[in-house]
Each structure stands twice: as C-alpha cells, then as structure tokens.
Design a protein around this motif. Structure first.
Motif, mmCIF file in Angstrom:
data_model
loop_
_atom_site.group_PDB
_atom_site.id
_atom_site.type_symbol
_atom_site.label_atom_id
_atom_site.label_comp_id
_atom_site.label_asym_id
_atom_site.label_seq_id
_atom_site.Cartn_x
_atom_site.Cartn_y
_atom_site.Cartn_z
ATOM 1 N N MET A 88 -0.026 1.866 -9.863
ATOM 2 C CA MET A 88 0.880 2.975 -9.670
ATOM 3 C C MET A 88 1.859 2.678 -8.533
ATOM 4 S SD MET A 88 -1.699 6.167 -10.462
ATOM 5 C CE MET A 88 -0.579 7.392 -9.902
ATOM 6 N N LEU A 89 1.388 1.938 -7.522
ATOM 7 C CA LEU A 89 2.291 1.554 -6.441
ATOM 8 C C LEU A 89 3.368 0.605 -6.945
ATOM 9 C CD1 LEU A 89 -0.180 1.010 -3.476
ATOM 10 C CD2 LEU A 89 1.602 2.744 -3.617
ATOM 11 N N LEU A 90 2.976 -0.343 -7.795
ATOM 12 C CA LEU A 90 3.942 -1.314 -8.315
ATOM 13 C C LEU A 90 4.993 -0.648 -9.192
ATOM 14 C CD1 LEU A 90 1.614 -4.328 -9.167
ATOM 15 C CD2 LEU A 90 3.161 -4.085 -7.236
ATOM 16 N N ARG A 91 4.580 0.387 -9.926
ATOM 17 C CA ARG A 91 5.540 1.132 -10.774
ATOM 18 C C ARG A 91 6.317 2.146 -9.955
ATOM 19 N NH1 ARG A 91 1.024 2.071 -14.446
ATOM 20 N NH2 ARG A 91 1.156 4.173 -13.650
ATOM 21 N N ARG A 92 5.948 2.275 -8.698
ATOM 22 C CA ARG A 92 6.567 3.213 -7.759
ATOM 23 C C ARG A 92 6.350 4.668 -8.152
ATOM 24 N NH1 ARG A 92 11.720 -0.075 -5.486
ATOM 25 N NH2 ARG A 92 10.649 -2.030 -5.452
ATOM 26 N N ASP A 93 5.240 4.921 -8.873
ATOM 27 C CA ASP A 93 4.838 6.294 -9.167
ATOM 28 C C ASP A 93 4.333 6.964 -7.893
ATOM 29 O OD1 ASP A 93 5.448 5.855 -11.819
ATOM 30 O OD2 ASP A 93 3.370 5.488 -12.417
ATOM 31 N N ILE A 94 3.767 6.154 -7.004
ATOM 32 C CA ILE A 94 3.264 6.629 -5.721
ATOM 33 C C ILE A 94 3.957 5.818 -4.632
ATOM 34 C CG2 ILE A 94 1.275 6.740 -4.181
ATOM 35 C CD1 ILE A 94 -0.501 6.979 -6.573
ATOM 36 N N ARG A 95 4.368 6.492 -3.599
ATOM 37 C CA ARG A 95 4.953 5.799 -2.455
ATOM 38 C C ARG A 95 4.197 6.234 -1.212
ATOM 39 N NH1 ARG A 95 11.044 5.215 -0.097
ATOM 40 N NH2 ARG A 95 10.304 4.525 1.912
ATOM 41 N N ILE A 96 3.765 5.258 -0.449
ATOM 42 C CA ILE A 96 3.045 5.537 0.785
ATOM 43 C C ILE A 96 3.958 5.168 1.951
ATOM 44 C CG2 ILE A 96 1.044 4.947 2.198
ATOM 45 C CD1 ILE A 96 -0.398 4.256 -0.437
ATOM 46 N N SER A 97 4.197 6.122 2.809
ATOM 47 C CA SER A 97 5.045 5.900 3.971
ATOM 48 C C SER A 97 4.171 5.737 5.202
ATOM 49 C CB SER A 97 6.003 7.075 4.163
ATOM 50 O OG SER A 97 6.616 6.992 5.435
ATOM 51 N N TYR A 98 4.199 4.568 5.792
ATOM 52 C CA TYR A 98 3.437 4.319 7.013
ATOM 53 C C TYR A 98 3.853 5.299 8.111
ATOM 54 C CZ TYR A 98 2.289 2.266 11.493
ATOM 55 O OH TYR A 98 1.860 2.087 12.782
ATOM 56 N N ARG A 99 5.160 5.469 8.272
ATOM 57 C CA ARG A 99 5.656 6.333 9.349
ATOM 58 C C ARG A 99 5.234 7.784 9.175
ATOM 59 N NH1 ARG A 99 11.559 3.671 9.637
ATOM 60 N NH2 ARG A 99 11.000 1.934 10.959
ATOM 61 N N GLN A 100 5.339 8.295 7.949
ATOM 62 C CA GLN A 100 5.044 9.711 7.728
ATOM 63 C C GLN A 100 3.556 9.993 7.596
ATOM 64 O OE1 GLN A 100 7.299 10.939 4.346
ATOM 65 N NE2 GLN A 100 9.266 10.674 5.366
ATOM 66 N N GLU A 101 2.829 9.119 6.920
ATOM 67 C CA GLU A 101 1.444 9.422 6.582
ATOM 68 C C GLU A 101 0.416 8.829 7.536
ATOM 69 O OE1 GLU A 101 0.626 9.004 2.382
ATOM 70 O OE2 GLU A 101 2.757 9.241 1.955
ATOM 71 N N LEU A 102 0.818 7.891 8.378
ATOM 72 C CA LEU A 102 -0.152 7.275 9.274
ATOM 73 C C LEU A 102 0.308 7.273 10.736
ATOM 74 C CD1 LEU A 102 -2.913 5.917 9.238
ATOM 75 C CD2 LEU A 102 -1.757 3.742 8.975
ATOM 76 N N LYS A 103 1.491 6.766 10.979
ATOM 77 C CA LYS A 103 1.956 6.606 12.350
ATOM 78 C C LYS A 103 2.105 7.949 13.072
ATOM 79 C CE LYS A 103 5.627 4.472 15.071
ATOM 80 N NZ LYS A 103 6.878 3.719 15.003
ATOM 81 N N ALA A 104 2.799 8.883 12.465
ATOM 82 C CA ALA A 104 3.038 10.175 13.115
ATOM 83 C C ALA A 104 1.731 10.937 13.372
ATOM 84 C CB ALA A 104 4.012 11.012 12.296
ATOM 85 N N PRO A 105 0.829 11.057 12.382
ATOM 86 C CA PRO A 105 -0.436 11.756 12.662
ATOM 87 C C PRO A 105 -1.287 11.053 13.731
ATOM 88 C CG PRO A 105 -0.087 11.597 10.294
ATOM 89 C CD PRO A 105 0.962 10.761 10.955
ATOM 90 N N LEU A 106 -1.324 9.713 13.705
ATOM 91 C CA LEU A 106 -2.094 8.994 14.719
ATOM 92 C C LEU A 106 -1.511 9.202 16.115
ATOM 93 C CD1 LEU A 106 -3.139 5.592 13.133
ATOM 94 C CD2 LEU A 106 -4.607 7.455 13.896
ATOM 95 N N ARG A 107 -0.201 9.208 16.208
ATOM 96 C CA ARG A 107 0.448 9.420 17.502
ATOM 97 C C ARG A 107 0.078 10.799 18.056
ATOM 98 N NH1 ARG A 107 6.520 8.735 17.197
ATOM 99 N NH2 ARG A 107 6.003 6.562 17.082
ATOM 100 N N GLU A 108 0.019 11.779 17.165
ATOM 101 C CA GLU A 108 -0.343 13.129 17.599
ATOM 102 C C GLU A 108 -1.816 13.211 18.021
ATOM 103 O OE1 GLU A 108 -0.452 17.565 15.678
ATOM 104 O OE2 GLU A 108 1.195 16.226 15.112
ATOM 105 N N ILE A 109 -2.693 12.551 17.260
ATOM 106 C CA ILE A 109 -4.131 12.580 17.554
ATOM 107 C C ILE A 109 -4.450 11.801 18.826
ATOM 108 C CG2 ILE A 109 -6.392 11.785 16.739
ATOM 109 C CD1 ILE A 109 -5.329 12.297 13.861
ATOM 110 N N LEU A 110 -3.778 10.663 19.014
ATOM 111 C CA LEU A 110 -4.096 9.760 20.116
ATOM 112 C C LEU A 110 -3.149 9.917 21.303
ATOM 113 C CD1 LEU A 110 -4.805 6.580 17.966
ATOM 114 C CD2 LEU A 110 -6.470 8.204 18.879
ATOM 115 N N GLN A 111 -2.848 11.135 21.655
ATOM 116 C CA GLN A 111 -1.973 11.398 22.798
ATOM 117 C C GLN A 111 -2.713 11.153 24.112
ATOM 118 O OE1 GLN A 111 -0.189 15.277 22.685
ATOM 119 N NE2 GLN A 111 0.376 15.087 20.534
ATOM 120 N N GLY A 112 -1.942 10.933 25.131
ATOM 121 C CA GLY A 112 -2.522 10.823 26.467
ATOM 122 C C GLY A 112 -2.561 9.400 26.976
ATOM 123 N N GLY A 113 -2.505 9.284 28.304
ATOM 124 C CA GLY A 113 -2.494 7.983 28.963
ATOM 125 C C GLY A 113 -3.761 7.177 28.763
ATOM 126 N N GLU A 114 -4.904 7.854 28.659
ATOM 127 C CA GLU A 114 -6.174 7.121 28.515
ATOM 128 C C GLU A 114 -6.288 6.413 27.166
ATOM 129 O OE1 GLU A 114 -6.748 11.304 27.127
ATOM 130 O OE2 GLU A 114 -5.995 10.460 28.980
#
Length: 102
Positions: free
Chosen positions: A1-27
């Motif tokens: 389905m990815l090869l046919r582009r029926d599904i598109r996964i965005s690293y920035r929208q689906e992984l990077k942004a949520p991780l940045r929000e979860i992993l906030q803070g200097g520590e």
C-alpha cells in the motif's frame, strides 16, 4: 500500500512532532539527540531504486544512488539489483522511471 501510495506516513507529522512534545525538558536533551542521530543515519542510508528502459534496445537499467564509502549500502544495492534483474519482466512490475523506497 505504501508503494502504491495508498498510505503515506509523514515522519514529521506522525513521529517527530509527538515525540518532541512528549520528550520536553532539558533532562531529555540527550535522548532527543540520540533519536535525531538515529533518524539522520537511517535517512542517509535509504536506497531508492529507479528503473528505466531504453526504447532503442529494450534493455532495463537499474539506477541506485549510494554513498561509495558505505560498504553495507553498496552490498545492499547489489542485492537489490539481483532481485530486480530476476523479476519476470521488471517493466511490468515497476513502471519505467518509477522510484521505490527500499
């Protein structure tokens, strides 16, 4: 389905942004740095396979850009070429000049 582009996964929208929000803070800066480095390494080692056929002779050519200093990447590209060349008719499986993320 990815090869046919029926599904598109965005690293920035689906992984990077949520991780940045979860992993906030200097520590957690060290962990964020490790994740960033792992992503860059994976991004740098992606292989793209481009096929094209010469109209005059009908030969199918496989182009895979690789980093010549990356021994593992060179061998993986070689393995992929073997797979492509063993397809019954590569031009029917992947349209000429198509690009596939491997």
């Amino acid at each position: 389905m990815l090869l046919r582009r029926d599904i598109r996964i965005s690293y920035r929208q689906e992984l990077k942004a949520p991780l940045r929000e979860i992993l906030q803070g200097g520590e957690l800066e060290k962990l964020r740095g490790k994740l960033r480095d792992a992503h860059l390494e994976m991004k740098n080692e992606r292989l793209f396979v481009a096929l094209h056929m010469h109209a005059g002779d009908g030969n199918v050519h496989t182009n895979i850009p690789v980093h010549s200093h990356n021994y593992r990447m060179l061998h993986e590209a070689d393995r992929i070429v073997d797979q492509v060349m063993h397809l019954p008719n590569p031009s029917m499986v992947l349209s000429p000049a198509s690009t596939v993320l491997v």
